[in-house]
Design a protein around this motif. Structure first.
Motif, PDB file in Angstrom:
ATOM      1  N   THR A  18       0.849  -1.187   0.000  1.00  0.00           N
ATOM      2  CA  THR A  18       0.000   0.000   0.000  1.00  0.00           C
ATOM      3  C   THR A  18       0.887   1.240   0.000  1.00  0.00           C
ATOM      4  O   THR A  18       1.819   1.342   0.791  1.00  0.00           O
ATOM      5  CB  THR A  18      -0.895   0.023   1.250  1.00  0.00           C
ATOM      6  OG1 THR A  18      -1.640  -1.187   1.278  1.00  0.00           O
ATOM      7  CG2 THR A  18      -1.831   1.207   1.233  1.00  0.00           C
ATOM      8  N   VAL A  19       0.596   2.159  -0.906  1.00  0.00           N
ATOM      9  CA  VAL A  19       1.346   3.416  -0.990  1.00  0.00           C
ATOM     10  C   VAL A  19       0.388   4.540  -0.632  1.00  0.00           C
ATOM     11  O   VAL A  19      -0.668   4.677  -1.227  1.00  0.00           O
ATOM     12  CB  VAL A  19       1.919   3.633  -2.409  1.00  0.00           C
ATOM     13  CG1 VAL A  19       2.620   4.967  -2.487  1.00  0.00           C
ATOM     14  CG2 VAL A  19       2.841   2.501  -2.785  1.00  0.00           C
ATOM     15  N   LYS A  20       0.768   5.338   0.361  1.00  0.00           N
ATOM     16  CA  LYS A  20      -0.066   6.467   0.776  1.00  0.00           C
ATOM     17  C   LYS A  20       0.656   7.769   0.447  1.00  0.00           C
ATOM     18  O   LYS A  20       1.840   7.913   0.717  1.00  0.00           O
ATOM     19  CB  LYS A  20      -0.340   6.426   2.274  1.00  0.00           C
ATOM     20  CG  LYS A  20      -1.208   5.282   2.702  1.00  0.00           C
ATOM     21  CD  LYS A  20      -1.495   5.344   4.186  1.00  0.00           C
ATOM     22  CE  LYS A  20      -2.367   4.195   4.619  1.00  0.00           C
ATOM     23  NZ  LYS A  20      -2.645   4.250   6.058  1.00  0.00           N
ATOM     24  N   VAL A  21      -0.068   8.701  -0.141  1.00  0.00           N
ATOM     25  CA  VAL A  21       0.470  10.024  -0.425  1.00  0.00           C
ATOM     26  C   VAL A  21      -0.293  11.002   0.451  1.00  0.00           C
ATOM     27  O   VAL A  21      -1.499  11.150   0.328  1.00  0.00           O
ATOM     28  CB  VAL A  21       0.300  10.393  -1.922  1.00  0.00           C
ATOM     29  CG1 VAL A  21       0.826  11.784  -2.191  1.00  0.00           C
ATOM     30  CG2 VAL A  21       0.989   9.358  -2.793  1.00  0.00           C
ATOM     31  N   GLU A  22       0.433  11.633   1.356  1.00  0.00           N
ATOM     32  CA  GLU A  22      -0.194  12.568   2.285  1.00  0.00           C
ATOM     33  C   GLU A  22       0.523  13.909   2.239  1.00  0.00           C
ATOM     34  O   GLU A  22       1.724  13.971   2.017  1.00  0.00           O
ATOM     35  CB  GLU A  22      -0.133  12.023   3.713  1.00  0.00           C
ATOM     36  CG  GLU A  22      -0.895  10.743   3.926  1.00  0.00           C
ATOM     37  CD  GLU A  22      -0.793  10.250   5.357  1.00  0.00           C
ATOM     38  OE1 GLU A  22      -0.209  10.959   6.208  1.00  0.00           O
ATOM     39  OE2 GLU A  22      -1.293   9.147   5.628  1.00  0.00           O
ATOM     40  N   ALA A  23      -0.235  14.957   2.448  1.00  0.00           N
ATOM     41  CA  ALA A  23       0.352  16.294   2.536  1.00  0.00           C
ATOM     42  C   ALA A  23       1.048  16.428   3.889  1.00  0.00           C
ATOM     43  O   ALA A  23       0.628  15.825   4.870  1.00  0.00           O
ATOM     44  CB  ALA A  23      -0.732  17.351   2.395  1.00  0.00           C
TER      45      ALA A  23
END
Length: 59
Positions: A18-23
């Motif tokens: 799982t790849v998460k992109v968060e600010a």
């Protein structure tokens, strides 16, 4: 046969990373005041030199 394929597919899906992109929690700030300030000072210094050269009796 069908249950074996279902188990293989379930195992393949379960191992998917799982790849998460968060600010970032704080906003990114880029400070350009130093460069702009230096550019303004340079222009003022050049103008001052020109004014002194053109009007030697000012000071």
């Amino acid at each position: 046969m069908i249950s074996t394929m279902a188990l293989v597919m379930l195992a393949a899906v379960a191992c998917t990373p799982t790849v998460k992109v968060e600010a970032p929690p704080e906003p990114i700030t880029i400070n350009l005041n130093i460069k702009l300030d230096a550019e303004v000072r340079l222009k003022i210094e050049e103008q001052a030199k020109d004014d002194i050269t053109n009007n030697p009796g000012i000071f």
